[in-house]
Design a protein around this motif. Structure first.
Motif, PDB file in Angstrom:
ATOM      1  N   VAL A  26      -2.266  -0.562  71.123  1.00  0.00           N
ATOM      2  CA  VAL A  26      -2.301   0.355  72.242  1.00  0.00           C
ATOM      3  C   VAL A  26      -2.120  -0.365  73.576  1.00  0.00           C
ATOM      4  O   VAL A  26      -1.771   0.249  74.576  1.00  0.00           O
ATOM      5  CB  VAL A  26      -3.611   1.164  72.203  1.00  0.00           C
ATOM      6  N   SER A  68       1.020   0.126  75.436  1.00  0.00           N
ATOM      7  CA  SER A  68       1.229   1.366  76.175  1.00  0.00           C
ATOM      8  C   SER A  68       0.463   1.285  77.492  1.00  0.00           C
ATOM      9  O   SER A  68      -0.685   1.704  77.587  1.00  0.00           O
ATOM     10  CB  SER A  68       0.705   2.554  75.363  1.00  0.00           C
ATOM     11  N   THR A  69       1.141   0.735  78.518  1.00  0.00           N
ATOM     12  CA  THR A  69       0.432   0.548  79.787  1.00  0.00           C
ATOM     13  C   THR A  69       0.468   1.800  80.633  1.00  0.00           C
ATOM     14  O   THR A  69      -0.327   1.958  81.542  1.00  0.00           O
ATOM     15  CB  THR A  69       1.075  -0.577  80.592  1.00  0.00           C
ATOM     16  N   GLY A  70       1.471   2.663  80.337  1.00  0.00           N
ATOM     17  CA  GLY A  70       1.623   3.850  81.159  1.00  0.00           C
ATOM     18  C   GLY A  70       2.296   3.542  82.489  1.00  0.00           C
ATOM     19  O   GLY A  70       2.427   4.409  83.342  1.00  0.00           O
ATOM     20  N   PHE A  90       5.464   3.070  84.506  1.00  0.00           N
ATOM     21  CA  PHE A  90       6.839   3.490  84.270  1.00  0.00           C
ATOM     22  C   PHE A  90       7.821   2.346  84.453  1.00  0.00           C
ATOM     23  O   PHE A  90       8.671   2.085  83.599  1.00  0.00           O
ATOM     24  CB  PHE A  90       7.181   4.628  85.229  1.00  0.00           C
ATOM     25  N   ARG A  91       7.657   1.623  85.560  1.00  0.00           N
ATOM     26  CA  ARG A  91       8.700   0.625  85.874  1.00  0.00           C
ATOM     27  C   ARG A  91       8.652  -0.552  84.919  1.00  0.00           C
ATOM     28  O   ARG A  91       9.679  -1.119  84.578  1.00  0.00           O
ATOM     29  CB  ARG A  91       8.573   0.178  87.320  1.00  0.00           C
ATOM     30  N   ALA A  98      10.590   0.530  82.089  1.00  0.00           N
ATOM     31  CA  ALA A  98      12.024   0.511  82.369  1.00  0.00           C
ATOM     32  C   ALA A  98      12.577  -0.901  82.321  1.00  0.00           C
ATOM     33  O   ALA A  98      13.656  -1.148  81.751  1.00  0.00           O
ATOM     34  CB  ALA A  98      12.265   1.144  83.742  1.00  0.00           C
ATOM     35  N   VAL A  99      11.831  -1.831  82.886  1.00  0.00           N
ATOM     36  CA  VAL A  99      12.286  -3.229  82.865  1.00  0.00           C
ATOM     37  C   VAL A  99      12.399  -3.735  81.442  1.00  0.00           C
ATOM     38  O   VAL A  99      13.383  -4.350  81.036  1.00  0.00           O
ATOM     39  CB  VAL A  99      11.318  -4.124  83.687  1.00  0.00           C
ATOM     40  N   ALA A 110      15.445  -2.290  79.901  1.00  0.00           N
ATOM     41  CA  ALA A 110      16.662  -2.923  80.390  1.00  0.00           C
ATOM     42  C   ALA A 110      16.830  -4.318  79.810  1.00  0.00           C
ATOM     43  O   ALA A 110      17.922  -4.701  79.364  1.00  0.00           O
ATOM     44  CB  ALA A 110      16.618  -3.003  81.920  1.00  0.00           C
TER      45      ALA A 110
END
Lengths: 104, 644
Positions: free
Chosen positions: B610, B613-615, B617-618, B621-622, B625
């Protein structure tokens, strides 16, 4: 080759630059609207290449694909903005750093 | 009439359904009416069935409304059989059952759960009728289990009282032990006979017995094991005294007149099998005689009016088994019938007393009720005289027949007769002890209680049963006393097969001996009554005196030989203890441990996972990518390597 006013490499380079700008925008922006715009930028970078190679190969398929991408992008923008409105109503902002409810 | 035989049990079933689903909505009055009316219809149809049976030359009628199980060669119809034995039983069940239903209307009038009561009581009658009408072992087993269920439900009718709930469970569990024997017997029968139909099994039994006698003995003993459970014989009698927790009419119907006699009926029904294995008959006779004496001795000192009657019932059931065991099947069934009359009457009379004294059951707090409750007193007295064996009442005829048979039958024994005779004396004594304590002498109940005669709905069944207790025995009046033994002749076709297997009855016993034994059996009955009169009316201080002098014996009897405690120590406690041990060491440790361990493992893995799952968003995204770049790089790298 003669069909292109500018050398092919420049198109690819431009597309790459646009795409990278989009990626950087998505990764760095905190405002969700800017992120959406960056995504559009990435899509258009891809569209540009599709059009260029359609021209190069004389294949209309690439251009048709662009229309699809534009349609999907429009839908995506609509849905994305709708979500953002909902988020804004709930949170009072569209700062993605504050959307951390999925934290385990 | 006879083709409709199968509808006889359906009426009570209809009553059960109506009372069960709508009883609450329709109210008490209607539920009582439905309860009684359905049984009355069954009774009238039973009378009709008997009349039709008498005109049949073969004295047997079979009807199967539908096939129940058809698997390959195995075929069990849901079949009913009417023969003299089942005719007697359905008449007793529906007749006495009807009277007790009527009585219940008055007795249960104050109970808000009356619709539930009547639905259970109707269900009981349904199962009992199925039991006695069955033409094969499996249908009989349905009835057998069904009456056990109803017994459980009705003993625990007042389930808010913990003792009643416990008594219901005790009855059910003890009965299961007996049922195990019965079901094993059915398995053995099916395995070796390939059929479960009574007629076919009894036809083939002699051939099977010729090949392996041990098998028939085993079947007989297992069947009898079932009978000891249902009919409360040693060693499984312990549930019946506790069953008195139920409403008194239930005790009268289920635990005196009908259900507990199912074991007697079953042994009589399988008389052919028992006759083929003499050992089993000896076991039946000895257990019966021992139970009769043993239970009678416990009845001597009980202070609860219903407990006295409960032990008396066990004792009288022992009498019936004694009769069956010496090959006098008709006498056993005869006693079953007369006992149903007078014991139901005794219970209903006791219920009337309990009702009048506002639920007081202790004999020491009664006394002097004779004048306040004349109907109850006189009918109770008739029943007591009947069970004491005073001529010409019903109990005299059937009891005397049993005693005579146990003495004179070729497989009887004078010891069995002696035990039976001693029991008869004890029976007369404890029954009149009860009569004198409850109805004679000074009143010992508090002066705030004003006993009154019971209402008509309760008094009329008492009178009807009183009449039956007097005349019920006359249909079997013995030949030596100028009668025709009509009952025995009526049942004779049922027991033909068994009689043929038993040693022939020689007529060596003189008439004088038979008269002598009749005189003895009357004498011991009167002796017991006189004894009780002497102790409880003439000199009431005598029992007190003897109680202190023979305190050990008194306590032994009062505490019922500590059998409950012994069973508790050697069976219940080890079982509960080992169950608790397994619960702790195996259930909790191994079974639960494994299940919880797996869950724990998953939990630990999840707790580690768990963290990704940091929550944020960026960061996501990183990561995404970066993953894309790596994947793309991998594709490009392989492409270059292949092409380069």
């Amino acid at each position: 080759m003669t069909l292109l006013p500018v050398p092919l490499g420049n198109y690819i380079l431009l597309s790459g630059i646009l795409f990278s700008l989009g990626v950087i925008g998505v990764l760095t922006a905190r405002n969700a609207i800017i992120i959406l715009m960056s995504v559009e930028l990435m899509l258009n970078a891809a569209n540009l290449l599709l059009v260029v190679f359609a021209r190069v190969h004389g294949d209309i398929g690439g251009q048709v694909m662009v229309f699809f991408v534009l349609t999907v992008a429009a839908a995506e923008a609509a849905v994305g903005l709708a979500i953002l409105v909902a988020v804004f109503r709930r949170k009072g902002s569209v700062d993605v750093d504050r959307l951390n409810m999925l934290k385990g | 009439m006879l083709p409709l035989l199968w509808t006889i049990p359906l009426w009570p079933l209809l009553g059960f359904l109506l009372n069960g689903f709508f009883g609450r909505r329709w109210g008490k009055k209607t539920s009582g009416l439905i309860g009684c009316a359905t049984i009355l219809v069954s009774f009238l149809m039973s009378v009709g069935a008997l009349a039709s049976l008498l005109s049949l030359p073969e004295r047997r009628y079979l009807v199967a409304p539908f096939d129940w199980i058809v698997v390959g060669n195995f075929h069990v119809p849901f079949g009913f059989m009417l023969d003299p034995l089942s005719a007697v039983m359905i008449l007793v069940v529906s007749g006495v059952g009807f009277l007790i239903h009527v009585y219940s209307v008055g007795y249960m009038s104050h109970d808000p759960d009356q619709p539930r009561y009547f639905s259970f009581l109707n269900l009981f009658v349904f199962f009992m009728l199925v039991l006695v009408l069955a033409d094969n072992f499996l249908v009989m087993y349905i009835g057998w289990e069904g009456v056990g269920l109803c017994s459980y439900l009705l003993i625990g009718f007042w389930f808010r009282r913990p003792s009643a709930a416990r008594a219901g469970m005790k009855a059910f569990i003890v009965n299961r032990i007996g049922d195990l024997g019965f079901s094993l017997a059915i398995f053995l029968i099916f395995w070796n006979f390939g059929t479960l139909s009574f007629i076919e099994v009894f036809e083939r039994a002699p051939a099977v017995a010729a090949v392996s006698g041990g098998l028939i003995t085993a079947i007989g003993l297992l069947l009898f094991m079932g009978a000891t459970g249902k009919s409360a014989q040693i060693p499984l009698y312990v549930w019946l005294p506790d069953a008195m927790e139920g409403p008194t009419p239930v005790s009268a119907l289920i635990h005196a007149a009908t259900m507990v006699t199912a074991g007697v009926y079953m042994v009589a029904r399988c008389s052919t099998l028992f006759a083929l294995a003499p050992v089993t008959l000896a076991v039946v006779a000895i257990i019966g005689a021992a139970t009769a004496l043993f239970a009678a001795s416990m009845a001597l000192v009980q202070n609860d009016i219903k407990k006295v009657l409960a032990y008396s019932t066990i004792s009288q059931l022992g009498y019936m088994f004694l009769a069956l065991g010496v090959g006098a099947f008709a006498a056993g069934i005869f006693h079953l019938m007369t006992h149903a009359f007078f014991k139901a009457l005794l219970f209903l009379g006791a219920g009337s007393v309990i009702h009048a004294l506002s639920d007081e059951q202790d004999l020491r707090k009664m006394g002097g009720l004779k004048t306040a409750m004349p109907i109850t007193y006189w009918t109770f007295l008739i029943a007591a005289l009947a069970i004491a064996g005073v001529p010409p009442l019903a109990g005299f005829v059937s009891k005397d027949e049993i005693l005579w048979q146990s003495f004179s039958s070729p497989i009887g024994h004078w010891l069995l007769w002696l035990v039976g005779t001693i029991t008869a004396a004890l029976t007369a004594f404890y029954m009149f002890r009860l009569v004198f304590l409850a109805f004679h002498g000074q009143s010992r109940y508090p002066s705030t209680v004003h006993p009154h005669e019971s209402p008509g709905s309760m008094a009329k069944p008492l009178i009807a049963l009183g009449v039956l207790s007097v005349i019920g025995g006359w249909i079997g009046w013995p030949k030596v006393l100028g009668g025709g033994s009509w009952f025995e002749h009526f049942l004779a076709p049922v027991f033909e097969g068994a009689e043929a297997r038993l040693p022939a009855r020689e007529a060596t016993h003189s008439l004088g001996l038979e008269y002598g034994l009749i005189a003895v059996s009357i004498a011991v009955g009167l002796l017991g009554i006189g004894w009780a009169y002497q102790w409880y009316v003439k000199s009431p201080e005598r029992p007190e005196h003897l109680r202190t002098r023979f305190a050990g014996l008194y306590n032994l009897l009062l505490n019922k030989y500590w059998v409950d405690e012994i069973y508790d120590a050697i069976i219940v406690r080890p079982l509960v203890g080992s169950a608790r041990f397994l619960y702790r060491r195996f259930d909790l440790a191994v079974v639960d441990g494994t299940a919880n361990g797996i869950a724990k493992l998953a939990q630990t893995l999840a707790a580690t996972g768990v963290r990704t799952s940091t929550g944020r968003f960026r960061l996501g995204a990183v990561t995404f990518a970066f993953g894309c770049v790596v994947a793309l790089g991998w594709v490009v790298y392989t492409f270059l390597r292949v092409s380069g």
